[in-house]
Motif scaffolding. Structure first.
Motif, PDB file in Angstrom:
ATOM      1  N   THR A  39       0.826  -1.207   0.000  1.00 42.05           N
ATOM      2  CA  THR A  39       0.000   0.000   0.000  1.00 42.05           C
ATOM      3  C   THR A  39       0.858   1.254   0.000  1.00 42.05           C
ATOM      4  O   THR A  39       1.758   1.397   0.827  1.00 42.05           O
ATOM      5  CB  THR A  39      -0.923   0.006   1.237  1.00 42.05           C
ATOM      6  N   ASP A  40       0.581   2.163  -0.925  1.00 45.02           N
ATOM      7  CA  ASP A  40       1.218   3.481  -0.883  1.00 45.02           C
ATOM      8  C   ASP A  40       0.758   4.168   0.402  1.00 45.02           C
ATOM      9  O   ASP A  40      -0.439   4.197   0.702  1.00 45.02           O
ATOM     10  CB  ASP A  40       0.810   4.331  -2.088  1.00 45.02           C
ATOM     11  N   ARG A  41       1.675   4.731   1.157  1.00 44.73           N
ATOM     12  CA  ARG A  41       1.347   5.348   2.441  1.00 44.73           C
ATOM     13  C   ARG A  41       0.915   6.797   2.290  1.00 44.73           C
ATOM     14  O   ARG A  41       0.432   7.410   3.230  1.00 44.73           O
ATOM     15  CB  ARG A  41       2.545   5.258   3.389  1.00 44.73           C
ATOM     16  N   SER A  42       1.097   7.361   1.100  1.00 37.20           N
ATOM     17  CA  SER A  42       0.737   8.747   0.890  1.00 37.20           C
ATOM     18  C   SER A  42       0.248   8.927  -0.545  1.00 37.20           C
ATOM     19  O   SER A  42       0.764   8.288  -1.458  1.00 37.20           O
ATOM     20  CB  SER A  42       1.969   9.629   1.141  1.00 37.20           C
ATOM     21  N   THR A  43      -0.751   9.778  -0.714  1.00 39.09           N
ATOM     22  CA  THR A  43      -1.191  10.160  -2.050  1.00 39.09           C
ATOM     23  C   THR A  43      -1.347  11.675  -2.093  1.00 39.09           C
ATOM     24  O   THR A  43      -1.516  12.322  -1.057  1.00 39.09           O
ATOM     25  CB  THR A  43      -2.534   9.506  -2.447  1.00 39.09           C
ATOM     26  N   HIS A  44      -1.270  12.217  -3.281  1.00 45.98           N
ATOM     27  CA  HIS A  44      -1.461  13.652  -3.480  1.00 45.98           C
ATOM     28  C   HIS A  44      -2.617  13.843  -4.450  1.00 45.98           C
ATOM     29  O   HIS A  44      -2.684  13.194  -5.484  1.00 45.98           O
ATOM     30  CB  HIS A  44      -0.211  14.289  -4.077  1.00 45.98           C
ATOM     31  N   ASP A  45      -3.506  14.753  -4.106  1.00 49.08           N
ATOM     32  CA  ASP A  45      -4.589  15.152  -4.991  1.00 49.08           C
ATOM     33  C   ASP A  45      -4.299  16.593  -5.399  1.00 49.08           C
ATOM     34  O   ASP A  45      -4.079  17.456  -4.550  1.00 49.08           O
ATOM     35  CB  ASP A  45      -5.940  15.064  -4.265  1.00 49.08           C
ATOM     36  N   ILE A  46      -4.262  16.833  -6.695  1.00 50.05           N
ATOM     37  CA  ILE A  46      -3.943  18.163  -7.217  1.00 50.05           C
ATOM     38  C   ILE A  46      -5.227  18.837  -7.689  1.00 50.05           C
ATOM     39  O   ILE A  46      -5.950  18.305  -8.531  1.00 50.05           O
ATOM     40  CB  ILE A  46      -2.945  18.074  -8.401  1.00 50.05           C
ATOM     41  N   ALA A  47      -5.508  20.027  -7.168  1.00 51.52           N
ATOM     42  CA  ALA A  47      -6.681  20.794  -7.576  1.00 51.52           C
ATOM     43  C   ALA A  47      -6.369  21.584  -8.847  1.00 51.52           C
ATOM     44  O   ALA A  47      -5.205  21.693  -9.259  1.00 51.52           O
ATOM     45  CB  ALA A  47      -7.094  21.750  -6.460  1.00 51.52           C
ATOM     46  N   ALA A  48      -7.390  22.127  -9.455  1.00 50.82           N
ATOM     47  CA  ALA A  48      -7.226  22.897 -10.693  1.00 50.82           C
ATOM     48  C   ALA A  48      -6.295  24.095 -10.510  1.00 50.82           C
ATOM     49  O   ALA A  48      -5.586  24.493 -11.443  1.00 50.82           O
ATOM     50  CB  ALA A  48      -8.585  23.377 -11.200  1.00 50.82           C
ATOM     51  N   ASP A  49      -6.260  24.665  -9.285  1.00 51.52           N
ATOM     52  CA  ASP A  49      -5.394  25.824  -9.041  1.00 51.52           C
ATOM     53  C   ASP A  49      -3.966  25.409  -8.650  1.00 51.52           C
ATOM     54  O   ASP A  49      -3.130  26.249  -8.327  1.00 51.52           O
ATOM     55  CB  ASP A  49      -5.990  26.736  -7.970  1.00 51.52           C
ATOM     56  N   GLY A  50      -3.686  24.099  -8.622  1.00 51.57           N
ATOM     57  CA  GLY A  50      -2.346  23.613  -8.307  1.00 51.57           C
ATOM     58  C   GLY A  50      -2.119  23.305  -6.832  1.00 51.57           C
ATOM     59  O   GLY A  50      -1.052  22.832  -6.462  1.00 51.57           O
ATOM     60  N   SER A  51      -3.120  23.573  -5.985  1.00 62.97           N
ATOM     61  CA  SER A  51      -2.929  23.251  -4.568  1.00 62.97           C
ATOM     62  C   SER A  51      -2.943  21.722  -4.390  1.00 62.97           C
ATOM     63  O   SER A  51      -3.607  20.997  -5.115  1.00 62.97           O
ATOM     64  CB  SER A  51      -4.001  23.912  -3.702  1.00 62.97           C
ATOM     65  N   VAL A  52      -2.171  21.301  -3.420  1.00 59.99           N
ATOM     66  CA  VAL A  52      -1.987  19.866  -3.201  1.00 59.99           C
ATOM     67  C   VAL A  52      -2.610  19.458  -1.872  1.00 59.99           C
ATOM     68  O   VAL A  52      -2.367  20.098  -0.841  1.00 59.99           O
ATOM     69  CB  VAL A  52      -0.479  19.503  -3.189  1.00 59.99           C
ATOM     70  N   MET A  53      -3.422  18.431  -1.926  1.00 58.11           N
ATOM     71  CA  MET A  53      -3.961  17.830  -0.707  1.00 58.11           C
ATOM     72  C   MET A  53      -3.248  16.492  -0.523  1.00 58.11           C
ATOM     73  O   MET A  53      -3.289  15.623  -1.397  1.00 58.11           O
ATOM     74  CB  MET A  53      -5.469  17.603  -0.817  1.00 58.11           C
ATOM     75  N   VAL A  54      -2.568  16.332   0.609  1.00 53.43           N
ATOM     76  CA  VAL A  54      -1.826  15.106   0.906  1.00 53.43           C
ATOM     77  C   VAL A  54      -2.681  14.229   1.811  1.00 53.43           C
ATOM     78  O   VAL A  54      -3.256  14.704   2.793  1.00 53.43           O
ATOM     79  CB  VAL A  54      -0.483  15.432   1.604  1.00 53.43           C
ATOM     80  N   SER A  55      -2.768  12.943   1.468  1.00 47.98           N
ATOM     81  CA  SER A  55      -3.482  11.988   2.305  1.00 47.98           C
ATOM     82  C   SER A  55      -2.495  10.976   2.869  1.00 47.98           C
ATOM     83  O   SER A  55      -1.681  10.414   2.128  1.00 47.98           O
ATOM     84  CB  SER A  55      -4.536  11.217   1.488  1.00 47.98           C
ATOM     85  N   GLY A  59      -2.099   1.817   5.707  1.00 43.45           N
ATOM     86  CA  GLY A  59      -1.888   0.414   5.344  1.00 43.45           C
ATOM     87  C   GLY A  59      -0.467  -0.052   5.578  1.00 43.45           C
ATOM     88  O   GLY A  59       0.484   0.601   5.182  1.00 43.45           O
ATOM     89  N   ARG A  60      -0.312  -1.211   6.243  1.00 46.13           N
ATOM     90  CA  ARG A  60       1.012  -1.804   6.440  1.00 46.13           C
ATOM     91  C   ARG A  60       1.052  -3.221   5.857  1.00 46.13           C
ATOM     92  O   ARG A  60       1.792  -4.059   6.338  1.00 46.13           O
ATOM     93  CB  ARG A  60       1.364  -1.860   7.936  1.00 46.13           C
ATOM     94  N   ASN A  61       0.254  -3.468   4.844  1.00 49.31           N
ATOM     95  CA  ASN A  61       0.256  -4.800   4.241  1.00 49.31           C
ATOM     96  C   ASN A  61       1.381  -4.912   3.225  1.00 49.31           C
ATOM     97  O   ASN A  61       1.908  -3.914   2.738  1.00 49.31           O
ATOM     98  CB  ASN A  61      -1.100  -5.109   3.603  1.00 49.31           C
ATOM     99  N   GLY A  62       1.769  -6.147   2.933  1.00 51.73           N
ATOM    100  CA  GLY A  62       2.857  -6.351   1.988  1.00 51.73           C
ATOM    101  C   GLY A  62       2.984  -7.794   1.574  1.00 51.73           C
ATOM    102  O   GLY A  62       2.110  -8.622   1.865  1.00 51.73           O
ATOM    103  N   THR A  63       4.063  -8.090   0.884  1.00 56.90           N
ATOM    104  CA  THR A  63       4.340  -9.462   0.469  1.00 56.90           C
ATOM    105  C   THR A  63       5.761  -9.829   0.866  1.00 56.90           C
ATOM    106  O   THR A  63       6.627  -8.961   1.000  1.00 56.90           O
ATOM    107  CB  THR A  63       4.192  -9.662  -1.058  1.00 56.90           C
ATOM    108  N   ILE A  64       5.974 -11.117   1.044  1.00 60.58           N
ATOM    109  CA  ILE A  64       7.308 -11.651   1.247  1.00 60.58           C
ATOM    110  C   ILE A  64       7.502 -12.765   0.229  1.00 60.58           C
ATOM    111  O   ILE A  64       6.625 -13.596   0.039  1.00 60.58           O
ATOM    112  CB  ILE A  64       7.542 -12.161   2.689  1.00 60.58           C
ATOM    113  N   THR A  65       8.625 -12.704  -0.462  1.00 60.00           N
ATOM    114  CA  THR A  65       8.965 -13.740  -1.432  1.00 60.00           C
ATOM    115  C   THR A  65      10.155 -14.504  -0.898  1.00 60.00           C
ATOM    116  O   THR A  65      11.209 -13.928  -0.625  1.00 60.00           O
ATOM    117  CB  THR A  65       9.301 -13.125  -2.803  1.00 60.00           C
ATOM    118  N   LEU A  66       9.964 -15.803  -0.731  1.00 55.96           N
ATOM    119  CA  LEU A  66      11.021 -16.697  -0.277  1.00 55.96           C
ATOM    120  C   LEU A  66      11.430 -17.559  -1.465  1.00 55.96           C
ATOM    121  O   LEU A  66      10.626 -18.342  -1.967  1.00 55.96           O
ATOM    122  CB  LEU A  66      10.520 -17.592   0.860  1.00 55.96           C
TER     123      LEU A  66
END
Length: 145
Positions: A39-55, A59-66
């Motif tokens: 899971t990406d821990r952060s996302t950015h939403d860009i508004a029409a005026d260029g302002s950024v909303m950070v979320s 999520g701490r899920n993942g995979t392990i490959t052995l």
């Protein structure tokens, strides 16, 4: 000048399930271990005026490959575990936990709610091969020992 050390022979993975027991992988027959956060821990939403909303996403899920030699005890044990869980009640499917330790790097990683993604591909050819088991973890807790 600082000196650092890495040794794969110091890495250990303990794979446990309450109904099947545990396997301690310490390098014998083991080719590699890779942990990937899903899971990406952060996302950015860009508004029409260029302002950024950070979320911030929790999520701490993942995979392990052995990756293990196809004739190794690790591969045989994982196959036994998979075959047991395939027939067991659904509540047991996510009963696997994995603890990975790498003392030379002061790493300690605990994975819980672990389940198999699928059976690995099975190579057959003149020379023995590695088999890659991918397991999915609901929670990957990475801390420094």
């Amino acid at each position: 000048m600082a000196t650092t050390l890495y040794s794969f022979s110091d890495v250990s993975a303990v794979i446990s399930h309450p109904s099947v027991g545990q396997f301690v992988a310490t390098g014998v027959g083991l080719g590699s271990i890779s942990i990937t956060m899903t899971t990406d821990r952060s996302t950015h939403d860009i508004a029409a005026d260029g302002s950024v909303m950070v979320s911030k996403i929790m999520g701490r899920n993942g995979t392990i490959t052995l990756s293990a030699q196809q004739t190794s005890e690790l591969h045989k044990w994982l196959l036994k575990l998979y075959n047991y869980l395939e027939k067991a009640p659904a509540r047991e499917w996510i009963g696997i936990s994995i603890t990975l330790r790498a003392p030379s790097m002061q790493d300690s990683i605990r994975m819980t709610g672990v389940s198999f993604q699928k059976l690995p591909d099975r190579p057959y050819q003149a020379q023995g091969q590695q088999v890659s088991w991918v397991l999915m973890a609901a929670d990957v807790d990475q801390s420094v020992a």
